[in-house]
Design an enzyme around this catalytic site. Structure first.
Site, mmCIF file in Angstrom:
data_model
loop_
_atom_site.group_PDB
_atom_site.id
_atom_site.type_symbol
_atom_site.label_atom_id
_atom_site.label_comp_id
_atom_site.label_asym_id
_atom_site.label_seq_id
_atom_site.Cartn_x
_atom_site.Cartn_y
_atom_site.Cartn_z
ATOM 1 N N PHE A 70 -0.220 -15.147 15.826
ATOM 2 C CA PHE A 70 -1.367 -15.300 15.247
ATOM 3 C C PHE A 70 -1.109 -16.137 13.612
ATOM 4 O O PHE A 70 -2.131 -16.933 13.428
ATOM 5 C CB PHE A 70 -2.271 -14.174 15.333
ATOM 6 C CG PHE A 70 -3.592 -14.240 14.771
ATOM 7 C CD1 PHE A 70 -4.098 -13.653 13.673
ATOM 8 C CD2 PHE A 70 -4.401 -15.361 15.213
ATOM 9 C CE1 PHE A 70 -5.453 -13.505 13.181
ATOM 10 C CE2 PHE A 70 -5.796 -15.510 14.550
ATOM 11 C CZ PHE A 70 -6.362 -14.697 13.749
ATOM 12 N N SER A 97 0.704 -1.299 -0.207
ATOM 13 C CA SER A 97 -0.208 -0.091 0.192
ATOM 14 C C SER A 97 0.806 1.363 -0.119
ATOM 15 O O SER A 97 2.080 1.144 0.542
ATOM 16 C CB SER A 97 -0.891 -0.037 1.228
ATOM 17 O OG SER A 97 -1.266 -1.249 1.704
ATOM 18 N N ASP A 109 5.701 -3.993 8.931
ATOM 19 C CA ASP A 109 5.991 -3.739 7.436
ATOM 20 C C ASP A 109 7.551 -3.364 7.438
ATOM 21 O O ASP A 109 8.234 -3.584 6.514
ATOM 22 C CB ASP A 109 5.267 -2.588 6.673
ATOM 23 C CG ASP A 109 3.727 -2.845 6.760
ATOM 24 O OD1 ASP A 109 2.836 -1.971 6.802
ATOM 25 O OD2 ASP A 109 3.307 -4.042 6.579
ATOM 26 N N ASN A 149 3.292 -13.416 12.200
ATOM 27 C CA ASN A 149 3.333 -13.164 13.638
ATOM 28 C C ASN A 149 3.006 -14.575 14.346
ATOM 29 O O ASN A 149 2.630 -15.271 13.484
ATOM 30 C CB ASN A 149 2.792 -11.927 14.123
ATOM 31 C CG ASN A 149 1.286 -11.848 13.529
ATOM 32 O OD1 ASN A 149 0.830 -12.920 13.372
ATOM 33 N ND2 ASN A 149 0.636 -10.649 13.337
ATOM 34 N N ILE A 182 7.324 -3.119 24.791
ATOM 35 C CA ILE A 182 7.090 -1.694 24.748
ATOM 36 C C ILE A 182 5.677 -1.343 25.114
ATOM 37 O O ILE A 182 4.841 -1.748 24.210
ATOM 38 C CB ILE A 182 7.730 -1.140 23.583
ATOM 39 C CG1 ILE A 182 9.114 -1.394 23.207
ATOM 40 C CG2 ILE A 182 7.282 0.512 23.486
ATOM 41 C CD1 ILE A 182 9.660 -0.587 22.061
ATOM 42 N N PRO A 183 5.328 -0.757 26.144
ATOM 43 C CA PRO A 183 4.016 -0.420 26.314
ATOM 44 C C PRO A 183 3.322 0.612 25.301
ATOM 45 O O PRO A 183 2.926 1.687 25.748
ATOM 46 C CB PRO A 183 4.028 0.259 27.652
ATOM 47 C CG PRO A 183 5.429 1.138 27.789
ATOM 48 C CD PRO A 183 6.173 0.099 26.825
ATOM 49 N N ASP A 239 -3.784 -10.143 13.881
ATOM 50 C CA ASP A 239 -2.761 -10.058 15.098
ATOM 51 C C ASP A 239 -3.560 -10.193 16.453
ATOM 52 O O ASP A 239 -4.629 -9.963 16.401
ATOM 53 C CB ASP A 239 -2.109 -8.711 15.178
ATOM 54 C CG ASP A 239 -0.850 -8.611 15.847
ATOM 55 O OD1 ASP A 239 -0.016 -7.721 15.672
ATOM 56 O OD2 ASP A 239 -0.458 -9.990 16.308
#
Lengths: 320, 340
Positions: free
Chosen positions: B190, B54, B265, B188, B256-257, B160
């Site tokens: 999932f 994209s 990507d 990932n 990382i919160p 995800d």
């Protein structure tokens, strides 16, 4: 959820946020492919609107004495409505604050008129928007856009441009000065353009008495004489595609970092471009290809260090 | 349908001769050697990548996230923009247009007609429809006719954290048709569960899933994030010789919160970039990719915080341009641990 700020605007920076409306070719380095990467290297966030998506560039179909690089191309063209849609989408998300607008080749009056509406729109959000316009119309005496674009550039675009980067042919068309045969003609042309609109004008290449020059002109205060200079550019025995688009992007990039020193900005831009052209020439020769037998794709990626940190090899000489 | 002819500019630096001019479009021309594609002809540790993703005007996802990093690493990248949207779809609204299969074909035809179809790599990410994915499969074949050694790096974007965000019929197409032709896959947690049918709750499940994928196609698999017992890992697996046990490793990744768009990507692009520079060392390539990505994310977090914004209150646009040095020359801060 809270809307996050646009960091390229919220945090202090010597760069900015550029909307660049140019062509996209899958292969090759023209239009946005030539302009976006260099600006990113210089630290700008660039938002490209691709006015077309073509497989490759078409080359200049007027020159057929040597092999045109690509005999054909395929792809899609953005129409004015689609351009408006994208602007609407940005507006709806409060994403229309840009520090700069950059345009290059535009293929039709209707698209150019839509671009003018975009300028208005952007200036409503940021009245200080700097519009850098490369008024692409032709070269070496030949027009390669529809003729009706010329008057639109002259009458409607120039008045709203902040910086203009015409070549010799284009500055002749825009000012009516036919032909520019001396440096003082070139300076006169810049003065005409300042009176009509842009405070910065760079004539990117002037062929005068066998020499190739860049002439830059910065009218720092309205109505006052501009600060003017030239840079002598070596003649390179080859044709390259995309160099004009790259040059305008470099001029935007550096002139924003040195807003009161168009000379320095131009020296940096010219030096980057020359290093890239030199590398391109050498690379084609290294593979045994005669650089004069076709137009050449520039080695943009391989020249990134010269773009980020150019060694200034070409100095400006002021006109006093 | 072929578009009307549009002239694109050529900016000419004056040569030592002047050329006669013609106003008509040239047709018959003496056959001359076309210039070589330097990114292929000159020795280089990089390559020529066709990236079909994209394009968003604003923001860093898809090609906006993948192309610049690869260019920084020295690759010539040819992007085909599968859509052009004002911004990514995480914003309240977006506007733009989508490339259909025929238009994708047209672009490939155009490249083909100009003998521009020799690529070293193909890169794909998010694909929105089965028909477009089918076209991409045809592109893979087409490219491999020209270069049988083409490396296809595929990010099989499907969802995800247990949520599918593509049409469900894409899953079987990825599993049955795409996986067999991919050279490297970057799912990932999932997505690898969807592709293998395996429920992954331990590291050894992750390794088993990689083995299933190797048997089906790709010699390189990187599970970009696995959430196992409160820790987040990357697991990499490289089957150097078909049929033999793959070399497998993990990298523990700090949590990382915050949520970032475009990081997946970016990760796949970095994996392509570094794994081509270190083709026999997927561990090193992954360390470099992870370290770059972490630096980008940390900078992004810090910058939003500096601007007075709570980074947890919205998903964040990554500070890609500002992190270019970390992409070109990452400092390896996260090391791989081999599974022996």
């Amino acid at each position: 959820m809270a809307r996050p700020p646009i960091l390229s605007l919220a945090l202090p920076s010597e760069t900015g946020r550029v909307l660049s409306i140019q062509s996209h070719t899958v292969q090759g380095y023209v239009g946005n492919k030539a302009a976006v990467f260099p600006l990113q290297l210089l630290g700008y966030d660039v938002d490209p609107i691709n006015s077309v998506q073509f497989s490759n560039h078409t080359g200049n179909l007027l020159y057929t004495t040597f092999s045109n690089r690509y005999p054909t191309f395929r792809g899609q063209v953005l129409n004015g409505q689609q351009l408006c849609d994208l602007i609407e989408g940005l507006a709806a998300n409060d994403l229309l604050y840009y520090t700069h607008l950059l345009t290059g080749y535009i293929g039709s009056v209707s698209f150019l008129d839509t671009v003018l509406q975009v300028v208005d729109r952007l200036r409503m959000v940021n009245p200080g928007l700097i519009y850098v316009c490369d008024p692409v119309m032709g070269d070496e005496g030949k027009l390669y856009v529809p003729p009706d674009l010329v008057s639109v550039y002259r009458e409607k675009v120039i008045p709203v441009a902040s910086m203009l980067t015409p070549n010799q042919f284009e500055v002749e068309l825009l000012t009516g000065l036919r032909l520019i045969t001396s440096e003082s003609d070139g300076l006169k042309a810049c003065n005409i353009l300042h009176a009509a609109g842009p405070s910065k004008v760079v004539i990117t290449s002037l062929n005068i008495e066998g020499k190739l020059l860049l002439i830059g002109s910065h009218q720092k205060l309205e109505g006052q004489p501009p600060h003017q200079f030239k840079i002598i550019i070596p003649k390179i025995p080859a044709y390259f595609t995309g160099t004009g688009d790259l040059m305008t992007a470099l001029l935007l990039g550096w002139s924003n970092k040195y807003p009161d020193n168009l000379e320095k900005a131009s020296e940096l831009a010219v030096s980057s471009l020359q290093a890239l052209l030199h590398r391109t020439l050498e690379d084609y020769k290294a593979v045994g290809f005669d650089p004069q037998s076709s137009s050449l794709e520039i080695r943009l990626i391989q020249s990134q260090d010269d773009i980020r940190n150019p060694e200034v090899k070409f100095k400006a000489e002021e006109y006093t």
